[in-house]
Design a protein around this motif. Structure first.
Motif, PDB file in Angstrom:
ATOM      1  N   MET A 178       0.875  -1.255   0.068  1.00 46.14           N
ATOM      2  CA  MET A 178      -0.041  -0.029  -0.039  1.00 46.14           C
ATOM      3  C   MET A 178       0.795   1.281  -0.072  1.00 46.14           C
ATOM      4  O   MET A 178       0.572   2.434  -0.413  1.00 46.14           O
ATOM      5  N   HIS A 231      -4.927   5.545  -3.264  1.00 44.26           N
ATOM      6  CA  HIS A 231      -5.745   5.549  -2.161  1.00 44.26           C
ATOM      7  C   HIS A 231      -6.453   6.879  -1.870  1.00 44.26           C
ATOM      8  O   HIS A 231      -7.512   7.085  -1.522  1.00 44.26           O
ATOM      9  N   LEU A 272      -9.557  -8.887   4.656  1.00 48.80           N
ATOM     10  CA  LEU A 272     -10.295  -7.857   3.816  1.00 48.80           C
ATOM     11  C   LEU A 272     -11.756  -8.192   3.997  1.00 48.80           C
ATOM     12  O   LEU A 272     -12.676  -7.293   4.168  1.00 48.80           O
ATOM     13  N   VAL A 332      -5.201   0.340  -7.785  1.00 46.63           N
ATOM     14  CA  VAL A 332      -5.378  -0.488  -6.549  1.00 46.63           C
ATOM     15  C   VAL A 332      -6.145  -1.556  -6.504  1.00 46.63           C
ATOM     16  O   VAL A 332      -5.591  -2.368  -5.767  1.00 46.63           O
ATOM     17  N   LYS A 358     -10.236  -3.259  -3.300  1.00 45.04           N
ATOM     18  CA  LYS A 358     -10.087  -2.443  -2.261  1.00 45.04           C
ATOM     19  C   LYS A 358     -10.405  -0.924  -2.615  1.00 45.04           C
ATOM     20  O   LYS A 358     -10.836  -0.242  -1.498  1.00 45.04           O
ATOM     21  N   THR A 359     -10.573  -0.425  -3.771  1.00 42.78           N
ATOM     22  CA  THR A 359     -11.026   0.657  -4.065  1.00 42.78           C
ATOM     23  C   THR A 359     -12.414   0.748  -3.686  1.00 42.78           C
ATOM     24  O   THR A 359     -13.035   1.815  -3.273  1.00 42.78           O
ATOM     25  N   ASN A 374     -14.136  -0.599  -1.336  1.00 39.49           N
ATOM     26  CA  ASN A 374     -14.156  -0.503  -0.083  1.00 39.49           C
ATOM     27  C   ASN A 374     -14.295   0.991   0.586  1.00 39.49           C
ATOM     28  O   ASN A 374     -14.826   1.145   1.660  1.00 39.49           O
ATOM     29  N   TYR A 375     -13.876   1.900  -0.044  1.00 38.01           N
ATOM     30  CA  TYR A 375     -13.963   3.304   0.290  1.00 38.01           C
ATOM     31  C   TYR A 375     -15.445   3.770   0.414  1.00 38.01           C
ATOM     32  O   TYR A 375     -15.701   4.808   0.732  1.00 38.01           O
ATOM     33  N   ASN A 431      -8.139  -2.653   3.552  1.00 36.28           N
ATOM     34  CA  ASN A 431      -7.199  -2.221   2.514  1.00 36.28           C
ATOM     35  C   ASN A 431      -5.934  -2.031   2.795  1.00 36.28           C
ATOM     36  O   ASN A 431      -4.947  -1.633   2.094  1.00 36.28           O
ATOM     37  N   THR A 432      -5.578  -2.755   4.195  1.00 29.76           N
ATOM     38  CA  THR A 432      -4.350  -3.268   4.280  1.00 29.76           C
ATOM     39  C   THR A 432      -3.917  -4.783   4.261  1.00 29.76           C
ATOM     40  O   THR A 432      -3.062  -5.493   4.860  1.00 29.76           O
ATOM     41  N   ASP A 474      -2.652  -8.055  -1.055  1.00 30.31           N
ATOM     42  CA  ASP A 474      -2.834  -7.576  -2.345  1.00 30.31           C
ATOM     43  C   ASP A 474      -3.769  -8.671  -2.986  1.00 30.31           C
ATOM     44  O   ASP A 474      -3.773  -9.872  -2.997  1.00 30.31           O
TER      45      ASP A 474
END
Length: 294
Positions: free
Chosen positions: A1, A8, A124, A241, A245-246, A248-249, A288-289, A292
């Motif tokens: 990350m 991010h 995740l 990203v 993960k994207t 999740n924002y 997001n941590t 990958d």
């Protein structure tokens, strides 16, 4: 990350901007515009804006990729916005907000089901579920009241599925095309596939209404900032990203809504809102941590 932190950050900024657009849309509706009319003007402004910076190439490399662009325009444009806005009109806003925020979890589920080389780490999944619980606390303010509206809730779920599909389709498109080109195609096909809607609900907003500063000011923000700039940045973030993960924002949206409601609409900030927001932030950080995407 570490190396990807700028992307991010871009995704977080986009979500914060999208989180306050409900205020702009609400103001425009109070001045007589329908959701479909707002969408058309919003995407038309965005398309005009992106035309000046996008390559003059009109078509994708082949008909399969062009079909992919069409699907992106539908899932991230016309069908998503129609489903969400109609749902808000006939169902409870709290229901719609919560259901639409399940999009990241649906994205993960669809990716695991249909994309062979995608593996979601347990961290995740746990982070996604924790963030979703936080969303529920923020939206319902700690008071769970079961108020169902089958049609409205189904449309909200359809909107969430659309956004999940858009995220995964964007993952494919971003591997072969630049974010600006893809975004222009999304705007174009979003506009084209929205036109049939006006056969059932004709345009009603008068042209003189666009002379009002409150109308054109909000439309410019929605078209040039929330659509033109934000769609480019969001698509770029997905390409760098990853879709899981994207997406999740999206869970951060209610936090922005709470802050905007407090600053603009003078709504009180409750202890449950703070607690739910903390859960969202922790969940998004965990998700997001995580390891990958494969």
């Amino acid at each position: 990350m570490t190396k990807l932190w700028p992307y991010h950050l871009l995704a977080i900024i986009v979500i914060f901007i999208w989180g306050v657009t409900f205020v702009n849309t609400k103001v425009l509706m109070l001045h007589g515009m329908t959701a479909a009319e707002i969408f058309m003007v919003r995407f038309l402004l965005a398309y005009v804006g992106i035309w000046f910076i996008s390559p003059r190439r009109l078509w994708a490399d082949n008909w399969r990729d062009e079909l992919l662009m069409l699907l992106l325009g539908i899932t991230g444009g016309s069908l998503y916005f129609v489903a969400e806005n109609v749902a808000v009109g006939i169902s409870y806003v709290s229901n719609v907000s919560f259901i639409v925020c399940t999009a990241p979890l649906i994205t993960t589920i669809l990716a695991l089901l249909f994309i062979r080389n995608v593996k979601a780490a347990p961290r995740l999944i746990v982070g996604s579920i924790l963030a979703l619980l936080g969303v529920g606390i923020v939206i319902f303010n700690g008071h769970f009241v079961l108020r169902l509206n089958p049609l409205g809730d189904a449309l909200a779920l359809a909107a969430a599925i659309c956004w999940a599909a858009y995220s995964l389709l964007m993952r494919l498109a971003a591997q072969r095309y630049e974010a600006v080109f893809i975004t222009r195609k999304v705007f174009a096909y979003g506009l084209l596939t929205m036109l049939p809607f006006f056969l059932f609900m004709p345009w009603q907003f008068p042209l003189q209404g666009f002379s009002l500063p409150v109308v054109w000011g909000n439309l410019l923000f929605l078209g040039l900032v929330a659509s033109f700039a934000c769609f480019i940045l969001w698509n770029l973030a997905i390409g760098k990203v990853g879709a899981l993960k994207t997406s999740n924002y999206v869970y951060l949206n209610p936090i922005t809504t709470v802050i905007a409601g407090s600053l603009i609409l003078h709504e009180p900030l409750t202890l449950m809102a703070f607690f739910g927001s903390a859960m969202i932030l922790l969940g998004v950080w965990l998700a997001n941590t995580a390891k990958d995407e494969k």
